[in-house]
Design a protein around this motif. Sequence first.
Motif, PDB file in Angstrom:
ATOM      1  N   THR A   1       0.933  -1.478  -0.050  1.00 14.32           N
ATOM      2  CA  THR A   1       0.003  -0.131  -0.085  1.00 14.32           C
ATOM      3  C   THR A   1       0.826   1.166  -0.005  1.00 14.32           C
ATOM      4  OG1 THR A   1      -0.291  -0.017   2.566  1.00 14.32           O
ATOM      5  CG2 THR A   1      -1.841  -1.152   1.188  1.00 14.32           C
ATOM      6  N   ASP A   2       2.266   1.240   0.339  1.00 10.98           N
ATOM      7  CA  ASP A   2       2.824   2.301   0.294  1.00 10.98           C
ATOM      8  C   ASP A   2       4.180   2.120  -0.575  1.00 10.98           C
ATOM      9  OD1 ASP A   2       4.565   4.532   0.867  1.00 10.98           O
ATOM     10  OD2 ASP A   2       4.258   4.242   3.235  1.00 10.98           O
TER      11      ASP A   2
ATOM     12  N   ARG B   1       6.564   3.911  -0.992  1.00  8.51           N
ATOM     13  CA  ARG B   1       7.786   4.522  -0.488  1.00  8.51           C
ATOM     14  C   ARG B   1       8.673   3.107   0.323  1.00  8.51           C
ATOM     15  NH1 ARG B   1       5.647   9.068   2.780  1.00  8.51           N
ATOM     16  NH2 ARG B   1       4.037   7.417   2.972  1.00  8.51           N
TER      17      ARG B   1
END
Length: 152
Positions: free
Chosen positions: A96-97, A99
Amino acid sequence: MLTNQAKSDAANLRSDAGLASALRVSLARLNRRLRRQATVNSLTPSQFAALAAIEYHSGITPGELAELEKMQPPSMTRVIAALDERGLVVRTAHPTDRRQVTVNVTEAGSALLKEERRRKEAWLTQRLKELTAEERSVLRAAAPILEKLSRI
């Protein structure tokens, strides 16, 4: 009849500070003996702990792992890089991220953990056979308490 040293040791164990000191010394010595059972070219204690935590917490982020293992994030990054270089873990994109990454143990990492645990448990099983039934019973009762201490 107890020697003066044995009487002093027994009296010292009655205080929390004395018990803490005795446990610290005994557990450190036992830990060193168990570490000697590691295979040749094995992992450092930090790498082994991180690998075991990654196996237990599949899909953990490096930041979460650093917090869990009480390490600084840059140090954990180096540990993960060393494990990755040996093919023991794999880093994948966070679901979901974008980064972040998550870390998982590879089959080789699981096999290494299994073998290390087997060797250490075999050594400890032999040492336990040298104790009396009563001493092993005391250790059975103490094991959950020691686990609780390790989590506090």
